[in-house]
Write an enzyme that holds these catalytic residues in place. Structure first.
Site: not given
Ligand code: AQP
Length: 329
Positions: A111, A193, A196
């Site tokens: 992140k 990946k 969400k």
């Protein structure tokens, strides 16, 4: 009976990666193991959340646990914040986790490397809270997708360290990562990946996607121009990802058998078969999800689950605080 614990953080709608990498295993294991499945709402707020949406996602997560086949008579299903001991042991684990260890955790680094601004302290220290989530219940196994294995390994390291310092406090859990489907990739970018937080929304199949949308996402999945269905994640990542999905939804059909099944056929036929499998799964889950909404079972599941989890967590936290010397009476 051996115990198993796992959780999902509904930072958004649950997706096919969550189902294949985690949820379906909770369901498979519930007859053989004492399964604890929680909804990680403390972990949700490590990134900004809209309160109304979060509330809906939490409720949907419980409904989807049930719709996917978790049985509250067998498994203990609960909300993390209904057991206050998670936060308290989380703080204690934080104090026993080194910053060097947290710096190595790839999820936070990922992140950070994307240049996301104002990342929270909670996001940085969340592996310590995850260690508490696990250790409170002394599980033998923690079934996770590949991305979470590193966090279970950190849990083991900190637990072993505390056992050395304070005596035998914790059972050391084993991560359980499935051979097939432990890392389902994005359909629009198979180097990433399925998540969400997929910004494009095209690469991620949500369990509550309508069937037409889900089919369209599979049919437009990125593949290659080699035109043969072959398992080769390096050179054919898109096709290999679809094979992982197809295998996972068809009793772990071996890749060699899938290659035979589609020998001489085009990607169109293969994608249609994958889409059929995905839609059959979604249709069944959504039928049950709709029944669950009005049945009152969500509230009862959470109330019963929290009571059972709390009884275990209270004792474990007491034991830890006593061993550390934090208690007087
Ligand atoms: N793509 C995936 N393939 C296989 N398993 C996966 N899991 C998540 N994504 C995949 C597994 O699902 C469980 C719950 O994960 P989580 O939702 O708590 O956290 P996450 O791994 O951070 O999920 P996301 O979707 O990637 O969330 P965001 O976008 O919010 O960061 C875990 O066992 C996980 O391994």
């Amino acid at each position: 009976m051996k115990r198993m614990l796992s959780g999902i953080k509904p930072t958004g709608q649950l997706h096919l990666g969550n189902y294949i990498g985690a949820l379906r295993h909770f369901v498979e294991y519930q007859d053989e193991y004492d399964v604890f499945a929680f909804i990680a709402n403390l972990h949700c707020i490590t990134v900004p959340q809209d309160p109304k949406e979060l509330k809906k996602n939490l409720r949907d997560c419980v409904a989807l646990y049930l719709a996917c086949g978790l049985d509250p008579e067998k498994a203990t299903i609960f909300l993390q914040t209904d057991v206050k001991e998670h936060a308290q042991l989380g703080y204690i684990m934080n104090c026993h986790t080194y910053m060097g260890e947290l710096n190595r955790m790839t999820q936070f680094k990922d992140k950070q490397s994307k240049g996301e601004k104002n990342l929270s302290g909670g996001l940085y220290t969340y592996p310590a809270l995850m260690a508490a989530d696990i250790l409170l219940y002394s599980p033998d196994y923690v079934p996770v997708g590949e991305d979470q294995k590193q966090h279970v390994e950190l849990t083991r390291d900190v637990a072993i360290r505390m056992n050395h310092r304070y005596g035998d406090l914790f059972k050391i859990p084993e991560p359980l990562v499935a051979k097939v489907g432990a890392r389902i990739m994005s359909l629009s970018d198979p180097s990433k990946k399925m998540s969400k937080s997929d910004a494009t929304n095209k690469g991620c199949i949500y369990l509550l996607d309508d069937l037409k949308t889900a089919r369209k996402k599979v049919m437009s999945a990125v593949t290659d121009n080699l035109a043969h269905v072959h398992y080769d994640p390096e050179n054919q990542p898109g096709v290999s990802n679809l094979m992982q999905i197809y295998s996972s939804l068809n009793h772990e059909k071996p890749f060699a058998d899938i290659e035979k099944e589609f020998d001489g056929k085009g990607y169109g036929d293969f994608k249609k078969a994958v889409a059929d499998s995905v839609c059959a799964l979604l249709e069944e889950i959504q039928r049950k999800y709709n029944e669950i909404q009005t049945s009152g079972i969500i509230e009862k599941t959470l109330t019963d689950g929290a009571a059972k989890a709390r009884a275990i967590a209270e004792k474990e936290l007491d034991k830890v605080q006593e061993a550390i010397g934090m208690e007087i009476i």
